[in-house]
Write a protein that holds these residues in place. Structure first.
Motif, short mmCIF file in Angstrom:
data_model
loop_
_atom_site.label_atom_id
_atom_site.label_comp_id
_atom_site.label_asym_id
_atom_site.label_seq_id
_atom_site.Cartn_x
_atom_site.Cartn_y
_atom_site.Cartn_z
N GLU A 110 32.27 4.29 22.40
CA GLU A 110 32.11 5.20 23.55
C GLU A 110 33.46 5.80 23.96
OE1 GLU A 110 30.78 2.03 23.44
OE2 GLU A 110 28.78 2.76 22.97
N GLU A 111 34.51 5.01 23.95
CA GLU A 111 35.84 5.54 24.27
C GLU A 111 36.29 6.56 23.23
OE1 GLU A 111 37.91 1.81 26.64
OE2 GLU A 111 38.08 1.87 24.45
N ALA A 112 35.98 6.29 21.96
CA ALA A 112 36.36 7.22 20.89
C ALA A 112 35.59 8.53 21.00
CB ALA A 112 36.11 6.58 19.53
N GLN A 113 34.40 8.50 21.57
CA GLN A 113 33.56 9.69 21.70
C GLN A 113 33.86 10.50 22.96
OE1 GLN A 113 29.80 7.62 21.45
NE2 GLN A 113 29.61 8.06 19.26
N ALA A 114 34.79 10.07 23.77
CA ALA A 114 35.10 10.75 25.03
C ALA A 114 35.62 12.17 24.77
CB ALA A 114 36.14 9.96 25.81
N ALA A 115 35.32 13.06 25.68
CA ALA A 115 35.75 14.46 25.55
C ALA A 115 37.26 14.59 25.47
CB ALA A 115 35.20 15.27 26.72
N GLU A 116 37.99 13.74 26.18
CA GLU A 116 39.46 13.82 26.15
C GLU A 116 40.00 13.52 24.75
OE1 GLU A 116 40.67 11.18 29.25
OE2 GLU A 116 40.03 9.41 28.15
N MET A 117 39.35 12.62 24.00
CA MET A 117 39.79 12.33 22.63
C MET A 117 39.63 13.57 21.77
SD MET A 117 41.19 9.46 22.20
CE MET A 117 41.33 9.73 20.45
N ALA A 118 38.50 14.24 21.89
CA ALA A 118 38.27 15.48 21.12
C ALA A 118 39.33 16.52 21.47
CB ALA A 118 36.87 16.00 21.37
#
Length: 132
Positions: A110-118
């Motif tokens: 879920e953390e990896a899928q966060a918009a900020e990561m993108a």
């Protein structure tokens, strides 16, 4: 063009590999609970940064672009996957940890899928990193 970031140590950067197989093997050899996080990040990086090159050195995966050098480093530890953005201090907003090279620790998919990561991955493709 902005100046490339130079590492503070004497380590030489990895050389880009011919294909993605070493990164796939590195992901498969990491902690099983982190593999979905690493697979997601790997896919997102490859999708967001067309023409990206790969390498595995020092038990870490590197992603780079011609003309920009290595822009992202993935490191897998026992409890987290760390994503290092070599030019992260230039991002808006920058990742929360580190100084020049900024990074984030991820513990879940879920953390990896966060918009900020993108957004950070996309920004990595616009700034010079660690020259190869």
């Amino acid at each position: 063009m902005a100046k490339s970031i130079k590492p503070t140590g004497t380590r030489k950067p990895p050389l880009p590999g011919e294909d993605h197989a070493p990164v796939e093997a590195w992901i498969s050899s990491s902690m099983p609970r982190l593999q979905p996080v690493l697979r997601h990040l790997d896919a997102q990086i490859r999708q967001s940064l067309p023409g990206v090159g790969y390498a595995v050195k020092w038990k870490k995966a590197y992603y780079g672009l011609p003309g920009l050098g290595w822009v992202i480093e993935l490191a897998a530890y026992d409890v987290s996957a760390n994503v290092v953005f070599f030019a992260g201090a230039r991002f808006d907003p920058p990742p929360p940890l580190g100084e020049g090279s900024r990074y984030v620790k991820l513990h879940s998919l879920e953390e990896a899928q966060a918009a900020e990561m993108a957004a950070w991955i996309e920004q990595a493709g616009r700034h010079p990193g660690w020259a190869w």
